[in-house]
Design a protein around this motif. Structure first.
Motif, PDB file in Angstrom:
ATOM      1  N   ASP A   5      30.884  25.430  31.650  1.00 26.27           N
ATOM      2  CA  ASP A   5      30.380  26.761  31.950  1.00 26.27           C
ATOM      3  C   ASP A   5      31.072  27.205  33.222  1.00 26.27           C
ATOM      4  O   ASP A   5      30.595  27.013  34.306  1.00 26.27           O
ATOM      5  N   PRO A   6      32.299  27.807  33.105  1.00 25.97           N
ATOM      6  CA  PRO A   6      33.103  28.080  34.268  1.00 25.97           C
ATOM      7  C   PRO A   6      32.423  28.993  35.277  1.00 25.97           C
ATOM      8  O   PRO A   6      31.467  29.651  34.975  1.00 25.97           O
ATOM      9  N   LYS A   7      32.994  29.051  36.489  1.00 27.89           N
ATOM     10  CA  LYS A   7      32.366  29.675  37.642  1.00 27.89           C
ATOM     11  C   LYS A   7      33.275  30.689  38.299  1.00 27.89           C
ATOM     12  O   LYS A   7      34.434  30.732  38.024  1.00 27.89           O
ATOM     13  N   PRO A   8      32.746  31.538  39.289  1.00 28.89           N
ATOM     14  CA  PRO A   8      33.548  32.592  39.867  1.00 28.89           C
ATOM     15  C   PRO A   8      34.540  32.126  40.897  1.00 28.89           C
ATOM     16  O   PRO A   8      34.427  31.034  41.392  1.00 28.89           O
ATOM     17  N   LEU A   9      35.489  32.999  41.190  1.00 28.57           N
ATOM     18  CA  LEU A   9      36.536  32.670  42.133  1.00 28.57           C
ATOM     19  C   LEU A   9      36.052  32.818  43.556  1.00 28.57           C
ATOM     20  O   LEU A   9      35.381  33.755  43.893  1.00 28.57           O
ATOM     21  N   ALA A  10      36.461  31.883  44.439  1.00 31.56           N
ATOM     22  CA  ALA A  10      36.081  31.973  45.835  1.00 31.56           C
ATOM     23  C   ALA A  10      37.080  31.244  46.693  1.00 31.56           C
ATOM     24  O   ALA A  10      37.311  30.078  46.506  1.00 31.56           O
ATOM     25  N   GLN A  74      35.252  31.334  29.150  1.00 29.79           N
ATOM     26  CA  GLN A  74      36.452  32.160  29.305  1.00 29.79           C
ATOM     27  C   GLN A  74      37.636  31.258  29.631  1.00 29.79           C
ATOM     28  O   GLN A  74      37.531  30.377  30.480  1.00 29.79           O
ATOM     29  N   PRO A  75      38.774  31.440  28.976  1.00 30.99           N
ATOM     30  CA  PRO A  75      39.929  30.591  29.262  1.00 30.99           C
ATOM     31  C   PRO A  75      40.403  30.753  30.702  1.00 30.99           C
ATOM     32  O   PRO A  75      40.122  31.757  31.358  1.00 30.99           O
ATOM     33  N   LEU A  76      41.145  29.758  31.188  1.00 31.83           N
ATOM     34  CA  LEU A  76      41.722  29.849  32.518  1.00 31.83           C
ATOM     35  C   LEU A  76      42.658  31.046  32.586  1.00 31.83           C
ATOM     36  O   LEU A  76      43.503  31.230  31.729  1.00 31.83           O
ATOM     37  N   THR A  77      42.482  31.867  33.615  1.00 32.51           N
ATOM     38  CA  THR A  77      43.338  33.029  33.770  1.00 32.51           C
ATOM     39  C   THR A  77      44.670  32.624  34.394  1.00 32.51           C
ATOM     40  O   THR A  77      44.792  31.560  35.006  1.00 32.51           O
ATOM     41  N   ALA A  78      45.645  33.509  34.260  1.00 29.77           N
ATOM     42  CA  ALA A  78      46.944  33.247  34.873  1.00 29.77           C
ATOM     43  C   ALA A  78      46.809  33.133  36.382  1.00 29.77           C
ATOM     44  O   ALA A  78      47.493  32.331  37.030  1.00 29.77           O
ATOM     45  N   THR A  79      45.906  33.936  36.971  1.00 28.13           N
ATOM     46  CA  THR A  79      45.695  33.890  38.415  1.00 28.13           C
ATOM     47  C   THR A  79      45.184  32.526  38.848  1.00 28.13           C
ATOM     48  O   THR A  79      45.667  31.940  39.821  1.00 28.13           O
ATOM     49  N   LEU A 266      34.788  36.266  51.572  1.00 28.19           N
ATOM     50  CA  LEU A 266      35.751  36.327  50.481  1.00 28.19           C
ATOM     51  C   LEU A 266      36.542  37.612  50.633  1.00 28.19           C
ATOM     52  O   LEU A 266      35.968  38.702  50.643  1.00 28.19           O
ATOM     53  N   CYS A 267      37.841  37.478  50.780  1.00 28.15           N
ATOM     54  CA  CYS A 267      38.691  38.652  51.007  1.00 28.15           C
ATOM     55  C   CYS A 267      39.971  38.502  50.193  1.00 28.15           C
ATOM     56  O   CYS A 267      41.030  38.157  50.735  1.00 28.15           O
ATOM     57  N   PRO A 268      39.904  38.719  48.878  1.00 29.48           N
ATOM     58  CA  PRO A 268      41.114  38.584  48.053  1.00 29.48           C
ATOM     59  C   PRO A 268      42.194  39.564  48.502  1.00 29.48           C
ATOM     60  O   PRO A 268      41.907  40.711  48.839  1.00 29.48           O
ATOM     61  N   SER A 269      43.413  39.096  48.534  1.00 24.70           N
ATOM     62  CA  SER A 269      44.537  39.963  48.891  1.00 24.70           C
ATOM     63  C   SER A 269      45.568  39.911  47.777  1.00 24.70           C
ATOM     64  O   SER A 269      45.785  38.856  47.183  1.00 24.70           O
ATOM     65  N   PRO A 270      46.202  41.043  47.460  1.00 25.25           N
ATOM     66  CA  PRO A 270      47.181  41.066  46.361  1.00 25.25           C
ATOM     67  C   PRO A 270      48.371  40.175  46.668  1.00 25.25           C
ATOM     68  O   PRO A 270      48.787  40.036  47.817  1.00 25.25           O
ATOM     69  N   ARG A 271      48.892  39.548  45.637  1.00 26.33           N
ATOM     70  CA  ARG A 271      50.057  38.686  45.779  1.00 26.33           C
ATOM     71  C   ARG A 271      51.237  39.312  45.036  1.00 26.33           C
ATOM     72  O   ARG A 271      51.048  40.106  44.126  1.00 26.33           O
ATOM     73  N   PRO A 272      52.451  38.944  45.420  1.00 23.75           N
ATOM     74  CA  PRO A 272      53.634  39.506  44.750  1.00 23.75           C
ATOM     75  C   PRO A 272      53.576  39.280  43.240  1.00 23.75           C
ATOM     76  O   PRO A 272      53.199  38.204  42.778  1.00 23.75           O
ATOM     77  N   GLN A 273      53.913  40.320  42.497  1.00 24.68           N
ATOM     78  CA  GLN A 273      53.986  40.280  41.028  1.00 24.68           C
ATOM     79  C   GLN A 273      52.618  40.093  40.368  1.00 24.68           C
ATOM     80  O   GLN A 273      52.544  39.797  39.180  1.00 24.68           O
ATOM     81  N   GLN A 274      51.553  40.265  41.126  1.00 23.82           N
ATOM     82  CA  GLN A 274      50.225  40.189  40.523  1.00 23.82           C
ATOM     83  C   GLN A 274      49.929  41.513  39.832  1.00 23.82           C
ATOM     84  O   GLN A 274      50.095  42.572  40.416  1.00 23.82           O
ATOM     85  N   SER A 275      49.468  41.433  38.591  1.00 20.61           N
ATOM     86  CA  SER A 275      49.198  42.658  37.848  1.00 20.61           C
ATOM     87  C   SER A 275      47.917  43.309  38.357  1.00 20.61           C
ATOM     88  O   SER A 275      47.084  42.669  39.012  1.00 20.61           O
ATOM     89  N   PHE A 276      47.757  44.597  38.037  1.00 18.00           N
ATOM     90  CA  PHE A 276      46.553  45.311  38.455  1.00 18.00           C
ATOM     91  C   PHE A 276      45.317  44.672  37.839  1.00 18.00           C
ATOM     92  O   PHE A 276      44.284  44.516  38.499  1.00 18.00           O
ATOM     93  N   GLU A 278      44.848  41.526  36.907  1.00 22.66           N
ATOM     94  CA  GLU A 278      44.546  40.258  37.569  1.00 22.66           C
ATOM     95  C   GLU A 278      43.923  40.494  38.939  1.00 22.66           C
ATOM     96  O   GLU A 278      42.977  39.800  39.339  1.00 22.66           O
ATOM     97  N   CYS A 279      44.452  41.472  39.665  1.00 26.10           N
ATOM     98  CA  CYS A 279      43.906  41.798  40.989  1.00 26.10           C
ATOM     99  C   CYS A 279      42.466  42.283  40.870  1.00 26.10           C
ATOM    100  O   CYS A 279      41.588  41.858  41.630  1.00 26.10           O
ATOM    101  N   LEU A 280      42.201  43.152  39.909  1.00 24.39           N
ATOM    102  CA  LEU A 280      40.850  43.682  39.721  1.00 24.39           C
ATOM    103  C   LEU A 280      39.876  42.570  39.351  1.00 24.39           C
ATOM    104  O   LEU A 280      38.754  42.500  39.880  1.00 24.39           O
ATOM    105  N   LEU A 281      40.298  41.669  38.462  1.00 27.13           N
ATOM    106  CA  LEU A 281      39.438  40.559  38.061  1.00 27.13           C
ATOM    107  C   LEU A 281      39.100  39.670  39.254  1.00 27.13           C
ATOM    108  O   LEU A 281      37.961  39.225  39.420  1.00 27.13           O
ATOM    109  N   GLU A 282      40.092  39.437  40.107  1.00 25.86           N
ATOM    110  CA  GLU A 282      39.857  38.589  41.273  1.00 25.86           C
ATOM    111  C   GLU A 282      38.832  39.224  42.208  1.00 25.86           C
ATOM    112  O   GLU A 282      37.949  38.551  42.736  1.00 25.86           O
TER     113      GLU A 282
END
Length: 378
Positions: A5-10, A74-79, A266-276, A278-282
């Motif tokens: 039962d996967p969990k959120p990103l942190a 949910q499968p492992l995301t590319a991020t 928690l302060c996610p920051s966009p990374r190079p070549q990250q899609s919109f 993927e960024c929104l999901l994070e």
């Protein structure tokens, strides 16, 4: 990472590069919150581990990634897979749930594959929650993992069932087995990470100056300190921090001060070549783990700040009572307050003082104590 039962990103730090010092891989069932506790056992262990690593490594310690909430099955995301592959070390929380988790095995495989491609070794550490016959699990644990000597966080009295150290919550006795084991694990990790972390400046070297904007935050006699006075300890409280990419140094400085009073940022920051997407999901995953949010207003376009606030409101604002968001108006002076009536407006244009957030943190903490999930349903 997620169990069945996967969990959120942190992430443990605000900002920083794409490399993570330590990735914590664990099964969801091992971090469920037991009666009498406010956090799961794994979350508590990781929090204490961060503190000891700061003491052993100096500075901000190590960047620790602990995944907390992907949707079930949910499968492992590319991020997330990218995060695993970029990690210097991995901590496996070994348990029956971990061995049986498909997600954990995929995560372990990604890490091992990436580490082998870099020619790295001695970068996996194992914490054992109860006796595991690892040789009987050849398909779940590769041979190199089965050969590692784990740190056993359990003990057995006679024929009794094994007892997990520090469960449901660790006591304050400095001589208890739990704290000795935490210190041993932190020491092993610190010795491994010291070979990879940037070297400290040589004696007499001059530290790089802060940018003018960052320095302005710490201006004045009431600037924030390592141990802020007049702020309630808020252990277990998590805050989402929105900052523009150019304001990440400010976000990191503020996150360090909040961490000193027990607040995880928690302060996610966009990374190079990250899609919109993927960024929104994070960002959405980070928000789902938090009890409130902070907006850094340094003159960024109001529309961007409003969009961040609207995203937070969509995630949890509509079903929360009381204050859940605050705007920090930072240098330079002159930019207007946010046109949102139910956001606490904190004027920090003449220097940031963490004590101004005291009432806000206390209100969030009180609301969370009354509603353990951090949410109040309408």
């Amino acid at each position: 990472m997620p169990g069945d039962d996967p969990k959120p990103l942190a992430a443990s730090t605000a900002g920083g590069d794409d490399t993570v010092d330590l990735f914590v891989s664990y099964a969801h069932a091992d971090d469920e919150v037991p009666a009498g506790a406010r956090k799961g056992w794994v979350t508590t262990l990781v929090g204490e581990l961060r503190r000891v690593l700061r003491r052993k490594l100096g500075g901000s310690g190590a960047q620790v990634w602990m995944d907390h909430a992907l949707a079930a099955n949910q499968p492992l995301t590319a991020t997330l897979r990218d995060r695993v592959s970029r990690s210097r070390t991995m901590l496996i929380v070994l348990s029956p749930g971990y061995v049986r988790s498909t997600w954990c095995q995929r995560e372990l495989c990604d890490f091992v594959t990436a580490a082998q491609a870099r020619g790295e070794a001695e970068n996996i550490f194992v914490v054992e929650l109860e006796p595991i016959d690892r040789d009987s699990q050849p398909s779940a644990l590769p041979a190199p993992i089965r050969e590692l000597v784990p740190i056993a966080f359990w003990e057995r009295d006679g024929d009794d069932e094994p007892r997990l150290a520090g469960y449901p919550t660790p006591n304050a006795d400095e001589y208890s087995p739990y704290w000795k084991l935490v210190n041993r694990l932190a020491g092993q990790l610190a010795r491994r990470l010291e070979r990879a972390l940037p070297a400290a400046p040589a004696a007499g070297a001059v530290a790089a100056p802060l940018s003018q904007q960052t320095a302005a935050i710490f201006a004045g006699p009431d600037s924030i300190t390592t141990e802020p006075a007049g702020i309630p300890q808020a252990h277990g409280l998590s805050l989402y921090l929105h900052a523009a990419p150019e304001d990440q140094p400010l976000a990191g400085a503020i996150a360090d001060q909040l961490d000193a009073v027990g607040v995880m940022v928690l302060c996610p920051s966009p990374r190079p070549q990250q899609s919109f997407q993927e960024c929104l999901l994070e960002h959405e995953n980070a928000l789902r783990q938090c009890r409130g949010m902070l907006l850094l207003n340094t003159g960024e376009r109001i529309a961007n700040l409003m969009s961040a606030w609207q995203l937070a409101r969509r995630i949890f604002g509509a079903c929360r009572a009381g204050p859940w968001s605050a705007a920090l108006h930072l240098p330079p002076p002159g930019h207007p307050d946010l046109p949102i009536h139910n956001v606490l407006q904190v004027d920090c244009r003449n220097g940031f003082d963490i004590r101004a957030l005291g009432p806000f943190l206390a209100a969030l903490q009180a609301d969370g104590n009354a509603h353990p999930s951090g949410f109040r349903h309408a």
